[in-house]
Design an enzyme around this catalytic site. Structure first.
Site, PDB file in Angstrom:
ATOM      1  N   LYS A   9       0.833  -1.201   0.000  1.00  0.00           N
ATOM      2  CA  LYS A   9       0.000   0.000   0.000  1.00  0.00           C
ATOM      3  C   LYS A   9       0.877   1.265   0.000  1.00  0.00           C
ATOM      4  O   LYS A   9       2.098   1.173   0.182  1.00  0.00           O
ATOM      5  CB  LYS A   9      -0.919  -0.034   1.230  1.00  0.00           C
ATOM      6  CG  LYS A   9      -1.923  -1.189   1.214  1.00  0.00           C
ATOM      7  CD  LYS A   9      -2.842  -1.099   2.434  1.00  0.00           C
ATOM      8  CE  LYS A   9      -3.852  -2.219   2.478  1.00  0.00           C
ATOM      9  NZ  LYS A   9      -4.743  -2.123   3.668  1.00  0.00           N
ATOM     10  N   TYR A  49     -12.392  -2.003  -3.052  1.00  0.00           N
ATOM     11  CA  TYR A  49     -12.869  -2.073  -1.659  1.00  0.00           C
ATOM     12  C   TYR A  49     -14.396  -2.008  -1.569  1.00  0.00           C
ATOM     13  O   TYR A  49     -14.929  -1.644  -0.515  1.00  0.00           O
ATOM     14  CB  TYR A  49     -12.243  -0.943  -0.842  1.00  0.00           C
ATOM     15  CG  TYR A  49     -10.803  -1.226  -0.428  1.00  0.00           C
ATOM     16  CD1 TYR A  49     -10.471  -2.385   0.277  1.00  0.00           C
ATOM     17  CD2 TYR A  49      -9.774  -0.325  -0.723  1.00  0.00           C
ATOM     18  CE1 TYR A  49      -9.157  -2.647   0.668  1.00  0.00           C
ATOM     19  CE2 TYR A  49      -8.458  -0.582  -0.333  1.00  0.00           C
ATOM     20  CZ  TYR A  49      -8.168  -1.746   0.362  1.00  0.00           C
ATOM     21  OH  TYR A  49      -6.867  -2.003   0.761  1.00  0.00           O
ATOM     22  N   ASN A 112      -1.702  -0.211   7.248  1.00  0.00           N
ATOM     23  CA  ASN A 112      -1.211  -1.549   7.573  1.00  0.00           C
ATOM     24  C   ASN A 112      -0.416  -2.194   6.436  1.00  0.00           C
ATOM     25  O   ASN A 112      -0.355  -3.407   6.304  1.00  0.00           O
ATOM     26  CB  ASN A 112      -2.340  -2.449   8.089  1.00  0.00           C
ATOM     27  CG  ASN A 112      -3.431  -2.653   7.067  1.00  0.00           C
ATOM     28  OD1 ASN A 112      -3.335  -2.158   5.943  1.00  0.00           O
ATOM     29  ND2 ASN A 112      -4.458  -3.411   7.432  1.00  0.00           N
ATOM     30  N   HIS A 115      -1.919  -5.340   1.280  1.00  0.00           N
ATOM     31  CA  HIS A 115      -3.214  -5.970   1.016  1.00  0.00           C
ATOM     32  C   HIS A 115      -2.966  -7.366   0.446  1.00  0.00           C
ATOM     33  O   HIS A 115      -2.033  -7.556  -0.327  1.00  0.00           O
ATOM     34  CB  HIS A 115      -4.014  -5.164  -0.019  1.00  0.00           C
ATOM     35  CG  HIS A 115      -5.201  -5.921  -0.534  1.00  0.00           C
ATOM     36  ND1 HIS A 115      -6.400  -5.945   0.151  1.00  0.00           N
ATOM     37  CD2 HIS A 115      -5.353  -6.730  -1.619  1.00  0.00           C
ATOM     38  CE1 HIS A 115      -7.239  -6.733  -0.517  1.00  0.00           C
ATOM     39  NE2 HIS A 115      -6.637  -7.220  -1.580  1.00  0.00           N
ATOM     40  N   GLU A 126      -9.716  -9.617  -7.914  1.00  0.00           N
ATOM     41  CA  GLU A 126      -8.719  -8.556  -7.735  1.00  0.00           C
ATOM     42  C   GLU A 126      -7.618  -8.626  -8.802  1.00  0.00           C
ATOM     43  O   GLU A 126      -7.173  -7.586  -9.300  1.00  0.00           O
ATOM     44  CB  GLU A 126      -8.144  -8.637  -6.318  1.00  0.00           C
ATOM     45  CG  GLU A 126      -9.209  -8.290  -5.276  1.00  0.00           C
ATOM     46  CD  GLU A 126      -8.794  -8.573  -3.843  1.00  0.00           C
ATOM     47  OE1 GLU A 126      -7.683  -9.091  -3.611  1.00  0.00           O
ATOM     48  OE2 GLU A 126      -9.591  -8.260  -2.931  1.00  0.00           O
TER      49      GLU A 126
HETATM   50  P1  IDP Z   1      -7.693  -6.988   5.321  1.00  0.00           P
HETATM   51  O1  IDP Z   1      -6.937  -5.906   4.575  1.00  0.00           O
HETATM   52  O2  IDP Z   1      -6.839  -7.599   6.400  1.00  0.00           O
HETATM   53  O3  IDP Z   1      -8.325  -7.993   4.389  1.00  0.00           O
HETATM   54  P2  IDP Z   1     -10.354  -5.794   5.673  1.00  0.00           P
HETATM   55  O4  IDP Z   1     -11.254  -6.068   6.814  1.00  0.00           O
HETATM   56  O5  IDP Z   1     -10.716  -6.330   4.317  1.00  0.00           O
HETATM   57  O6  IDP Z   1      -8.882  -6.275   6.105  1.00  0.00           O
HETATM   58  O7  IDP Z   1     -10.212  -4.225   5.570  1.00  0.00           O
HETATM   59  C1  IDP Z   1      -9.622  -3.616   4.437  1.00  0.00           C
HETATM   60  C2  IDP Z   1      -8.714  -2.518   4.890  1.00  0.00           C
HETATM   61  O8  IDP Z   1      -9.493  -1.474   5.449  1.00  0.00           O
HETATM   62  C3  IDP Z   1      -7.721  -2.901   5.994  1.00  0.00           C
HETATM   63  O9  IDP Z   1      -6.546  -3.519   5.500  1.00  0.00           O
HETATM   64  C4  IDP Z   1      -7.435  -1.567   6.641  1.00  0.00           C
HETATM   65  O10 IDP Z   1      -6.384  -0.874   5.961  1.00  0.00           O
HETATM   66  C5  IDP Z   1      -8.723  -0.796   6.437  1.00  0.00           C
HETATM   67  N1  IDP Z   1      -9.495  -0.758   7.691  1.00  0.00           N
HETATM   68  C6  IDP Z   1     -10.129  -1.778   8.290  1.00  0.00           C
HETATM   69  N2  IDP Z   1     -10.719  -1.379   9.425  1.00  0.00           N
HETATM   70  C7  IDP Z   1     -10.446  -0.055   9.523  1.00  0.00           C
HETATM   71  C8  IDP Z   1     -10.794   0.941  10.487  1.00  0.00           C
HETATM   72  O11 IDP Z   1     -11.493   0.693  11.490  1.00  0.00           O
HETATM   73  N3  IDP Z   1     -10.301   2.204  10.244  1.00  0.00           N
HETATM   74  C9  IDP Z   1      -9.543   2.511   9.145  1.00  0.00           C
HETATM   75  N4  IDP Z   1      -9.204   1.597   8.229  1.00  0.00           N
HETATM   76  C10 IDP Z   1      -9.656   0.340   8.415  1.00  0.00           C
END
Ligand code: IDP
Length: 147
Positions: A9, A49, A112, A115, A126
């Site tokens: 990312k 997303y 984080n 992805h 994707e």
């Molecule tokens: P993943 O990336 O581990 O599959 P997902 O639940 O699909 O997790 O969420 C997609 C992305 O959305 C996450 O990687 C994170 O960057 C972002 N995200 C998830 N929860 C939050 C939140 O509460 N605040 C801000 N960003 C979030």
């Protein structure tokens, strides 16, 4: 052979972690099928997303993922989807185990680093969103029998 879509990312690109992250999957024994540095349009971000469109953080997520270049990749190998998720660590870096990518390099859920597709269906969707079939390279690695 299974394929997954992985993406460093914008935070990972800015922090100079493309090499570090790519090396983990190479050293593990997976095979790179395609990769490119690219900017994500707002439309592509919303599509990618889409499952989160009703979540309160959706706007922030789209803004973040379009804020700078990402490094998009397709990796191949046995159980690569689940194994890559395991190597990435939990979504919230505070809960991601040390030794995982998020556990080692990230602090906040919004930043984080990486992805990865979460199912075979997501991987197909994707990969199709980010790559044309001709951008993916089919080849044999001579070490395959040793992995
Ligand atoms: P993943 O990336 O581990 O599959 P997902 O639940 O699909 O997790 O969420 C997609 C992305 O959305 C996450 O990687 C994170 O960057 C972002 N995200 C998830 N929860 C939050 C939140 O509460 N605040 C801000 N960003 C979030």
């Amino acid at each position: 052979m299974e394929r997954t879509f992985l993406m460093v990312k914008p935070d990972g690109v800015q922090r100079g972690l493309i090499g570090e992250i790519t090396a983990r999957f190479e050293k593990k024994g997976f095979k790179l099928a395609g990769a490119k540095l690219m900017n994500i349009s707002e439309d592509l971000a919303k599509e990618h997303y889409g499952e989160h469109k009703d979540r309160p953080f959706f706007g922030e997520l789209v803004e973040f993922i379009t804020s700078g270049p990402v490094f998009a990749m397709v990796w191949e190998g046995k159980d690569v989807i689940a194994t890559a998720r395991f190597m990435m660590g939990k979504t919230n870096p505070a809960e991601a185990a040390p030794g995982t990518i998020r556990g080692d390099y990230a602090v906040q859920v919004s930043n984080n680093i990486i992805h990865g597709s979460d199912s075979p269906e997501s991987a197909v969707r994707e990969i199709g969103l980010f790559f044309k079939e001709e951008e993916l390279v089919a080849y044999e690695k001579s070490v395959a029998a040793w992995i």
